[in-house]
Design a protein around this motif. Structure first.
Motif, PDB file in Angstrom:
ATOM      1  N   VAL A   1      -3.779  -9.182   4.163  1.00 29.60           N
ATOM      2  CA  VAL A   1      -5.212  -8.896   4.093  1.00 29.60           C
ATOM      3  C   VAL A   1      -5.939 -10.218   4.210  1.00 29.60           C
ATOM      4  CG1 VAL A   1      -7.097  -7.984   2.722  1.00 29.60           C
ATOM      5  CG2 VAL A   1      -4.860  -6.863   2.669  1.00 29.60           C
ATOM      6  N   LEU A   2      -6.617 -10.409   5.322  1.00 29.99           N
ATOM      7  CA  LEU A   2      -7.362 -11.630   5.536  1.00 29.99           C
ATOM      8  C   LEU A   2      -8.819 -11.282   5.784  1.00 29.99           C
ATOM      9  CD1 LEU A   2      -4.930 -13.445   7.994  1.00 29.99           C
ATOM     10  CD2 LEU A   2      -5.231 -13.895   5.557  1.00 29.99           C
TER      11      LEU A   2
ATOM     12  N   TYR B   1       0.442   5.412   0.948  1.00 35.72           N
ATOM     13  CA  TYR B   1      -0.315   6.557   1.438  1.00 35.72           C
ATOM     14  C   TYR B   1       0.619   7.767   1.399  1.00 35.72           C
ATOM     15  CZ  TYR B   1      -4.286   3.961   3.397  1.00 35.72           C
ATOM     16  OH  TYR B   1      -5.417   3.203   3.558  1.00 35.72           O
TER      17      TYR B   1
ATOM     18  N   TYR C   1      -4.894   7.834   1.072  1.00 39.92           N
ATOM     19  CA  TYR C   1      -4.615   6.619   0.299  1.00 39.92           C
ATOM     20  C   TYR C   1      -4.248   6.990  -1.139  1.00 39.92           C
ATOM     21  CZ  TYR C   1      -5.865   2.548  -2.570  1.00 39.92           C
ATOM     22  OH  TYR C   1      -5.874   1.544  -3.488  1.00 39.92           O
TER      23      TYR C   1
ATOM     24  N   GLY D   1     -12.187 -10.695   7.377  1.00 40.86           N
ATOM     25  CA  GLY D   1     -12.610 -10.585   8.772  1.00 40.86           C
ATOM     26  C   GLY D   1     -11.577 -10.004   9.699  1.00 40.86           C
ATOM     27  N   THR D   2     -10.421  -9.595   9.173  1.00 33.14           N
ATOM     28  CA  THR D   2      -9.392  -9.041  10.055  1.00 33.14           C
ATOM     29  C   THR D   2      -9.370  -7.526   9.942  1.00 33.14           C
ATOM     30  OG1 THR D   2      -7.676  -9.191   8.384  1.00 33.14           O
ATOM     31  CG2 THR D   2      -7.971 -11.088   9.832  1.00 33.14           C
ATOM     32  N   ALA D   3      -8.698  -6.938  10.887  1.00 26.25           N
ATOM     33  CA  ALA D   3      -8.629  -5.484  10.904  1.00 26.25           C
ATOM     34  C   ALA D   3      -7.723  -4.966   9.805  1.00 26.25           C
ATOM     35  CB  ALA D   3      -8.094  -5.011  12.248  1.00 26.25           C
ATOM     36  N   SER D   4      -8.077  -3.817   9.289  1.00 26.45           N
ATOM     37  CA  SER D   4      -7.264  -3.163   8.261  1.00 26.45           C
ATOM     38  C   SER D   4      -6.183  -2.332   8.933  1.00 26.45           C
ATOM     39  CB  SER D   4      -8.147  -2.270   7.393  1.00 26.45           C
ATOM     40  OG  SER D   4      -9.189  -3.008   6.827  1.00 26.45           O
ATOM     41  N   LYS D   5      -5.385  -2.961   9.760  1.00 26.54           N
ATOM     42  CA  LYS D   5      -4.358  -2.201  10.454  1.00 26.54           C
ATOM     43  C   LYS D   5      -3.251  -1.787   9.503  1.00 26.54           C
ATOM     44  CE  LYS D   5      -3.617  -5.446  13.464  1.00 26.54           C
ATOM     45  NZ  LYS D   5      -2.979  -6.129  14.618  1.00 26.54           N
ATOM     46  N   LEU D   6      -2.830  -0.587   9.644  1.00 24.77           N
ATOM     47  CA  LEU D   6      -1.721  -0.066   8.853  1.00 24.77           C
ATOM     48  C   LEU D   6      -0.586   0.291   9.782  1.00 24.77           C
ATOM     49  CD1 LEU D   6      -3.634   2.339   6.447  1.00 24.77           C
ATOM     50  CD2 LEU D   6      -2.755   0.069   5.907  1.00 24.77           C
ATOM     51  N   THR D   7       0.599  -0.211   9.515  1.00 26.81           N
ATOM     52  CA  THR D   7       1.773   0.154  10.297  1.00 26.81           C
ATOM     53  C   THR D   7       2.616   1.106   9.467  1.00 26.81           C
ATOM     54  OG1 THR D   7       1.756  -1.975  11.411  1.00 26.81           O
ATOM     55  CG2 THR D   7       3.796  -0.694  11.496  1.00 26.81           C
ATOM     56  N   PHE D   8       2.641   2.348   9.895  1.00 26.29           N
ATOM     57  CA  PHE D   8       3.364   3.381   9.161  1.00 26.29           C
ATOM     58  C   PHE D   8       4.801   3.463   9.652  1.00 26.29           C
ATOM     59  CE2 PHE D   8       0.093   5.853   6.880  1.00 26.29           C
ATOM     60  CZ  PHE D   8      -1.045   5.268   7.380  1.00 26.29           C
TER      61      PHE D   8
ATOM     62  N   ARG E   1       1.141  -5.271   4.201  1.00 28.35           N
ATOM     63  CA  ARG E   1       0.350  -5.945   5.215  1.00 28.35           C
ATOM     64  C   ARG E   1      -0.460  -7.086   4.639  1.00 28.35           C
ATOM     65  NH1 ARG E   1      -5.071  -4.563   5.573  1.00 28.35           N
ATOM     66  NH2 ARG E   1      -5.737  -2.879   4.203  1.00 28.35           N
TER      67      ARG E   1
ATOM     68  N   TYR F   1       0.843  -1.195   0.000  1.00 31.68           N
ATOM     69  CA  TYR F   1       0.000   0.000   0.000  1.00 31.68           C
ATOM     70  C   TYR F   1       0.883   1.251   0.000  1.00 31.68           C
ATOM     71  CZ  TYR F   1      -4.352  -2.427   1.199  1.00 31.68           C
ATOM     72  OH  TYR F   1      -5.465  -3.211   1.177  1.00 31.68           O
TER      73      TYR F   1
ATOM     74  N   TYR G   1       4.304   7.098   2.348  1.00 35.74           N
ATOM     75  CA  TYR G   1       4.497   5.905   3.160  1.00 35.74           C
ATOM     76  C   TYR G   1       4.222   4.649   2.333  1.00 35.74           C
ATOM     77  CZ  TYR G   1       4.178   9.024   7.217  1.00 35.74           C
ATOM     78  OH  TYR G   1       4.383  10.014   8.138  1.00 35.74           O
TER      79      TYR G   1
END
Lengths: 113, 113
Positions: free
Chosen positions: A93-94, A36, A46, A96-103, A91, A34, A87
């Motif tokens: 992508v599964l 951003y 995004y 039902g999982t959270a769309s967490k982004l680690t910047f 990550r 990704y 950035y």
């Protein structure tokens, strides 16, 4: 999620293409890339994302190498308004999982006249 | 009108005070997030919520709590603010599917004296 490495800063002349590299050598098969950007302390915006194939939208193009260990974000005709921190994020992508982004710390792109 | 709004935009407070930062969204998204950003650093995830009944800790949740009052509202609280919580705080939202982009609010600049 895989770690990414980006140069801390880059310059680009207005009207020229800006090519921002990102290294993600530990990326695994189910991780997406990704991009951003953040313009002067505004909320991140995004740009684009991809898995294997190159992607293009109205903002940019994303080129992912065949081994997926690195990628390049291309802004085809940079303008002063593209000056921002960019950035690269990798990550999983599964469903039902959270769309967490680690910047990380990103690349500060300065577009100049 | 902005799709993701944050209030207040700026706040100065003293050590030990209780502070609440609020986030509202009109995008109809299920998922909401709180991030903090320190000068020169990337964003770090504090808490995230899949829906009203689901709250999850992020990487730096100590010293913070959250409340998801409704699908559209996600509040972040500092029960007893300390100076190292001085930062720029961002709220974000995303649709249910993991690959979808996150939309960020304009940020809240918090200073704890």
């Amino acid at each position: 999620d895989a770690k990414t490495t980006q140069p801390p800063s880059m310059d680009c002349a207005e009207g020229r293409a800006a090519n921002l590299p990102c290294n993600h050598s530990t990326i695994s098969g189910n991780e997406y890339v990704y991009w951003y950007r953040q313009i002067h302390s505004q909320g991140p915006q995004y740009i684009i994302h991809g898995l294997k194939n190159n992607e293009t939208n109205e903002m940019a193009s994303l080129i992912i190498t065949e081994d997926r260990k690195s990628s390049t974000l291309i802004l085809p005709h940079a303008t002063l308004r593209d000056t921002a921190v960019y950035y690269c994020i990798v990550r999983v992508v599964l469903p039902g999982t959270a769309s967490k982004l680690t910047f990380g710390t990103g690349t500060r792109l300065q577009v100049t006249l | 009108d902005a799709d993701v709004t944050q209030t207040p935009r700026n706040r100065i407070t003293k050590t030990g005070k209780r502070i609440m930062l609020e986030c509202s969204q009109t995008k109809g998204h299920d998922r909401m997030y709180w991030y903090r950003q320190d000068p020169g650093l990337g964003l770090r995830l504090i808490y995230y919520s899949f829906d009203v009944k689901d709250i999850n800790k992020g990487e730096i949740s100590d010293g913070y709590s959250v409340s998801r009052q409704a699908q559209a509202k996600f509040s972040l609280s500092l029960e007893s603010a300390i100076p190292n919580q001085t930062a720029l705080y961002f709220c974000a939202t995303s649709r249910g599917h993991g690959y979808n982009e996150q939309f960020f609010g304009p940020g809240t600049r918090l200073t704890v004296l």
